[in-house]
Design a protein around this motif. Structure first.
Motif, PDB file in Angstrom:
ATOM      1  N   ILE A 125     -51.170 -63.164 -42.765  1.00 41.27           N
ATOM      2  CA  ILE A 125     -50.177 -62.113 -43.027  1.00 41.27           C
ATOM      3  C   ILE A 125     -50.591 -61.243 -44.216  1.00 41.27           C
ATOM      4  CG2 ILE A 125     -47.800 -61.737 -43.857  1.00 41.27           C
ATOM      5  CD1 ILE A 125     -46.975 -64.116 -42.051  1.00 41.27           C
ATOM      6  N   THR A 126     -51.309 -61.817 -45.179  1.00 38.40           N
ATOM      7  CA  THR A 126     -51.762 -61.000 -46.312  1.00 38.40           C
ATOM      8  C   THR A 126     -52.706 -59.885 -45.853  1.00 38.40           C
ATOM      9  OG1 THR A 126     -53.595 -62.522 -46.845  1.00 38.40           O
ATOM     10  CG2 THR A 126     -51.495 -62.871 -47.995  1.00 38.40           C
ATOM     11  N   ALA A 127     -53.488 -60.133 -44.796  1.00 37.83           N
ATOM     12  CA  ALA A 127     -54.343 -59.077 -44.243  1.00 37.83           C
ATOM     13  C   ALA A 127     -53.497 -57.954 -43.654  1.00 37.83           C
ATOM     14  CB  ALA A 127     -55.281 -59.654 -43.187  1.00 37.83           C
ATOM     15  N   LEU A 128     -52.402 -58.320 -42.987  1.00 34.85           N
ATOM     16  CA  LEU A 128     -51.487 -57.314 -42.431  1.00 34.85           C
ATOM     17  C   LEU A 128     -50.826 -56.506 -43.544  1.00 34.85           C
ATOM     18  CD1 LEU A 128     -50.054 -56.117 -39.952  1.00 34.85           C
ATOM     19  CD2 LEU A 128     -48.326 -57.912 -40.191  1.00 34.85           C
ATOM     20  N   LEU A 129     -50.438 -57.167 -44.632  1.00 35.41           N
ATOM     21  CA  LEU A 129     -49.824 -56.471 -45.772  1.00 35.41           C
ATOM     22  C   LEU A 129     -50.804 -55.491 -46.404  1.00 35.41           C
ATOM     23  CD1 LEU A 129     -47.854 -59.431 -47.424  1.00 35.41           C
ATOM     24  CD2 LEU A 129     -46.896 -57.482 -46.167  1.00 35.41           C
ATOM     25  N   VAL A 142     -54.172 -51.683 -55.992  1.00 30.05           N
ATOM     26  CA  VAL A 142     -54.089 -53.046 -56.537  1.00 30.05           C
ATOM     27  C   VAL A 142     -53.433 -53.990 -55.531  1.00 30.05           C
ATOM     28  CG1 VAL A 142     -52.937 -54.488 -58.268  1.00 30.05           C
ATOM     29  CG2 VAL A 142     -54.124 -52.410 -58.973  1.00 30.05           C
ATOM     30  N   PHE A 143     -52.297 -53.566 -54.972  1.00 34.29           N
ATOM     31  CA  PHE A 143     -51.582 -54.438 -54.020  1.00 34.29           C
ATOM     32  C   PHE A 143     -52.414 -54.686 -52.771  1.00 34.29           C
ATOM     33  CE2 PHE A 143     -48.747 -55.157 -50.397  1.00 34.29           C
ATOM     34  CZ  PHE A 143     -48.056 -56.278 -50.850  1.00 34.29           C
ATOM     35  N   ALA A 144     -52.969 -53.606 -52.194  1.00 37.75           N
ATOM     36  CA  ALA A 144     -53.762 -53.748 -50.971  1.00 37.75           C
ATOM     37  C   ALA A 144     -54.971 -54.646 -51.208  1.00 37.75           C
ATOM     38  CB  ALA A 144     -54.205 -52.372 -50.476  1.00 37.75           C
ATOM     39  N   LEU A 145     -55.644 -54.441 -52.335  1.00 35.69           N
ATOM     40  CA  LEU A 145     -56.823 -55.263 -52.633  1.00 35.69           C
ATOM     41  C   LEU A 145     -56.452 -56.714 -52.909  1.00 35.69           C
ATOM     42  CD1 LEU A 145     -59.518 -53.405 -54.783  1.00 35.69           C
ATOM     43  CD2 LEU A 145     -59.838 -54.735 -52.713  1.00 35.69           C
ATOM     44  N   PHE A 150     -59.679 -52.422 -40.203  1.00 33.39           N
ATOM     45  CA  PHE A 150     -60.305 -53.713 -40.511  1.00 33.39           C
ATOM     46  C   PHE A 150     -59.246 -54.794 -40.758  1.00 33.39           C
ATOM     47  CE2 PHE A 150     -63.898 -51.073 -42.616  1.00 33.39           C
ATOM     48  CZ  PHE A 150     -64.513 -50.898 -41.398  1.00 33.39           C
ATOM     49  N   SER A 151     -58.210 -54.445 -41.527  1.00 30.85           N
ATOM     50  CA  SER A 151     -57.188 -55.430 -41.908  1.00 30.85           C
ATOM     51  C   SER A 151     -56.388 -55.913 -40.700  1.00 30.85           C
ATOM     52  CB  SER A 151     -56.240 -54.829 -42.946  1.00 30.85           C
ATOM     53  OG  SER A 151     -56.931 -54.425 -44.102  1.00 30.85           O
ATOM     54  N   ILE A 152     -56.011 -54.987 -39.837  1.00 31.91           N
ATOM     55  CA  ILE A 152     -55.240 -55.368 -38.641  1.00 31.91           C
ATOM     56  C   ILE A 152     -56.081 -56.258 -37.723  1.00 31.91           C
ATOM     57  CG2 ILE A 152     -54.161 -54.479 -36.537  1.00 31.91           C
ATOM     58  CD1 ILE A 152     -53.230 -52.066 -38.196  1.00 31.91           C
ATOM     59  N   PHE A 153     -57.347 -55.919 -37.581  1.00 33.25           N
ATOM     60  CA  PHE A 153     -58.254 -56.735 -36.764  1.00 33.25           C
ATOM     61  C   PHE A 153     -58.331 -58.163 -37.317  1.00 33.25           C
ATOM     62  CE2 PHE A 153     -62.482 -58.453 -35.832  1.00 33.25           C
ATOM     63  CZ  PHE A 153     -62.534 -58.318 -34.447  1.00 33.25           C
ATOM     64  N   ALA A 154     -58.469 -58.281 -38.642  1.00 31.38           N
ATOM     65  CA  ALA A 154     -58.548 -59.602 -39.275  1.00 31.38           C
ATOM     66  C   ALA A 154     -57.262 -60.392 -39.054  1.00 31.38           C
ATOM     67  CB  ALA A 154     -58.825 -59.450 -40.772  1.00 31.38           C
ATOM     68  N   PHE A 155     -56.116 -59.730 -39.193  1.00 35.13           N
ATOM     69  CA  PHE A 155     -54.822 -60.386 -38.983  1.00 35.13           C
ATOM     70  C   PHE A 155     -54.711 -60.950 -37.570  1.00 35.13           C
ATOM     71  CE2 PHE A 155     -50.546 -59.697 -37.130  1.00 35.13           C
ATOM     72  CZ  PHE A 155     -49.864 -60.715 -37.788  1.00 35.13           C
ATOM     73  N   ALA A 180     -56.675 -62.798 -48.474  1.00 36.02           N
ATOM     74  CA  ALA A 180     -57.105 -63.139 -47.113  1.00 36.02           C
ATOM     75  C   ALA A 180     -58.541 -63.647 -47.106  1.00 36.02           C
ATOM     76  CB  ALA A 180     -56.972 -61.919 -46.204  1.00 36.02           C
ATOM     77  N   GLU A 181     -59.405 -62.966 -47.842  1.00 37.82           N
ATOM     78  CA  GLU A 181     -60.829 -63.356 -47.898  1.00 37.82           C
ATOM     79  C   GLU A 181     -61.013 -64.728 -48.535  1.00 37.82           C
ATOM     80  OE1 GLU A 181     -64.684 -62.037 -50.518  1.00 37.82           O
ATOM     81  OE2 GLU A 181     -63.407 -60.425 -49.763  1.00 37.82           O
ATOM     82  N   LEU A 182     -60.472 -64.893 -49.741  1.00 38.87           N
ATOM     83  CA  LEU A 182     -60.661 -66.150 -50.466  1.00 38.87           C
ATOM     84  C   LEU A 182     -59.882 -67.288 -49.826  1.00 38.87           C
ATOM     85  CD1 LEU A 182     -60.574 -64.953 -54.194  1.00 38.87           C
ATOM     86  CD2 LEU A 182     -62.542 -65.242 -52.688  1.00 38.87           C
ATOM     87  N   GLY A 183     -58.698 -66.965 -49.279  1.00 35.15           N
ATOM     88  CA  GLY A 183     -57.890 -67.995 -48.622  1.00 35.15           C
ATOM     89  C   GLY A 183     -58.592 -68.571 -47.408  1.00 35.15           C
ATOM     90  N   MET A 184     -59.154 -67.687 -46.585  1.00 31.71           N
ATOM     91  CA  MET A 184     -59.883 -68.172 -45.411  1.00 31.71           C
ATOM     92  C   MET A 184     -61.095 -68.989 -45.823  1.00 31.71           C
ATOM     93  SD  MET A 184     -59.633 -64.929 -42.777  1.00 31.71           S
ATOM     94  CE  MET A 184     -58.010 -64.212 -42.424  1.00 31.71           C
ATOM     95  N   ALA A 185     -61.807 -68.523 -46.844  1.00 26.33           N
ATOM     96  CA  ALA A 185     -62.993 -69.245 -47.306  1.00 26.33           C
ATOM     97  C   ALA A 185     -62.643 -70.622 -47.876  1.00 26.33           C
ATOM     98  CB  ALA A 185     -63.717 -68.410 -48.363  1.00 26.33           C
ATOM     99  N   ALA A 186     -61.528 -70.681 -48.606  1.00 26.02           N
ATOM    100  CA  ALA A 186     -61.165 -71.937 -49.278  1.00 26.02           C
ATOM    101  C   ALA A 186     -60.525 -72.952 -48.340  1.00 26.02           C
ATOM    102  CB  ALA A 186     -60.213 -71.645 -50.447  1.00 26.02           C
TER     103      ALA A 186
END
Length: 410
Positions: free
Chosen positions: A387-391, A218-221, A284-289, A227-233
């Motif tokens: 940072i949420t992607a890193l978390l 739940v936390f990771a997702l 994937f998450s670290i790359f996005a961060f 990260a996904e919605l924040g970047m899009a918005a």
């Protein structure tokens, strides 16, 4: 007319792929629309964040009851109601004349989006019992396809002139959301798979609340979705106000983000099945961060990295859902509902946080130039998103150690 099992499978693929395509369109036409909505209704970043948080709350409500509704009236009727509701929300957005009416209309849209998300997740989990990571990534590829096309088409449509009147953001929403009616035909023709888990062995909400892996998922997702919605918005707003891009160029960059997002889901699914879901998500998450952080501190020369972050962001959600389906085979519906509902709560909070990080940093920035202060605030807000992607990655590292110890599917 009797439909063969093979034909029914292809119809279900059309429902799933078409549903995710519509989902991608409905979620991401807001990118180019939000700056215009903000100008038309004179909204602060805080009010914009409230609008997005209320949307997330609508999504959450839908997640709480959709699984129950499917059990009561079936997937078919629920899907027809969902798609019709999304089209109806387009009418209400078109008729919106102030922030209050727009908020209600957006709330209705996100109830539809939440129902669609849960419905598609349940259908896909029941249908794709083999090569789960590959098939779920392929399904979400169509979400990426819709997301890629949506900002460019939406930005173009907003400038259309019909009988001397500009279509605008509200007319664009009306037309784009009317596409939600198209998948209703294959929905009506299809026979949907049923949940085969035995009642006595079914995963319960109570057992999930006691499972640390369930909470880590739940936390990771939640972090990955933020990260996904924040970047899009916020990407279009960021590029227009910080990097001084035109609305068209900024919308193009958002589409490029979703192009990478889409390609990642198309191409990387087999890799997740081969190397493991949890390890894949960490990478994937670290790359996005990294990709989302570098342009914040280096300026416009590396703006393309914002788009490249889509390669990392894209596979996170479907890969995590594959991990969920493989670890909770008895009662996948319950596990999906539990997870997505709590993600909804998390994203309500994080959507608010993004907006208020921007406002607080803007307010505390030194200097009298309001434009520069706002730019600093947007940079802080986008850093928070990165940072949420890193978390997400850090949560998966913890999860990996526990799952290895308990010999679960990694």
């Amino acid at each position: 007319m009797k439909i063969t099992a093979k034909t029914n499978y292809y119809l279900l693929l059309f429902v799933i792929f078409g549903g995710f395509l519509i989902f991608g369109v409905s979620e991401n036409i807001k990118g180019p629309a939000l700056p215009e909505i903000q100008n038309d209704f004179t909204l602060s970043e805080g009010k914009l964040a409230i609008l997005l948080a209320i949307n997330a709350f609508g999504f959450l409500l839908a997640c709480l009851y959709t699984s129950w509704l499917i059990n009561k009236i079936g997937v078919k009727i629920t899907s027809v109601v969902t798609l019709s509701l999304m089209a109806l929300s387009g009418v209400f957005i078109y008729l919106s004349t102030n922030f209050a009416t727009l908020t209600v209309a957006y709330f209705l849209l996100y109830i539809g989006n939440g129902m669609l998300e849960i419905g598609l997740a349940i259908i896909a989990a029941r249908l794709f019992t083999k090569n789960t990571g590959t098939m779920l990534n392929l399904s979400h590829f169509f979400y990426g396809l819709g997301s890629t096309v949506a900002p460019i088409v939406a930005a173009s449509m907003m400038g259309w002139t019909i009988q001397t009147e500009t279509l605008g953001w509200n007319g664009m929403y009306l037309i784009m959301l009317s596409l939600s009616l198209l998948p209703i035909i294959p929905v009506l023709l299809s026979k949907f798979p049923k949940d085969t888990a035995e009642e006595e062995n079914r995963t319960s909400i109570k057992s999930l609340t006691r499972d640390p892996i369930a909470w880590l998922i739940v936390f990771a997702l939640t972090m990955g979705v933020t990260a996904e919605l924040g970047m899009a918005a916020w990407l279009v707003n960021y590029l227009v106000k910080v990097d001084s891009m035109t609305l068209g160029d900024a919308s193009g960059m958002l589409s490029l983000f979703f192009l990478f997002f889409m390609l990642a889901r198309l191409l990387l699914g087999p890799i997740t099945d081969k190397f493991g879901y949890t390890i894949s998500i960490i990478v994937f998450s670290i790359f996005a961060f990294v990709c989302a952080t570098i342009p914040i501190f280096t300026g416009g020369a590396y703006t393309f990295l914002f788009a490249l972050a889509g390669l990392g962001i894209g596979p996170i959600y479907p890969t995590m859902m594959a991990l969920l389906a493989k670890n909770y085979t008895n009662g996948t519906d319950t596990a999906i509902t539990f997870t997505v509902s709590l993600i909804g709560i998390g994203t309500v909070i994080t959507n608010l946080l993004i907006g208020y990080v921007i406002e607080l940093v803007s307010g505390f920035s030194l200097g009298d130039n309001a434009t520069i202060n706002n730019q600093i605030g947007l940079q802080a807000g986008y850093l928070f998103i990165a940072i949420t992607a890193l978390l997400c990655a850090l949560a998966c590292v913890v999860m990996l150690f526990i799952m290895k110890k308990e010999q679960r599917v990694l």
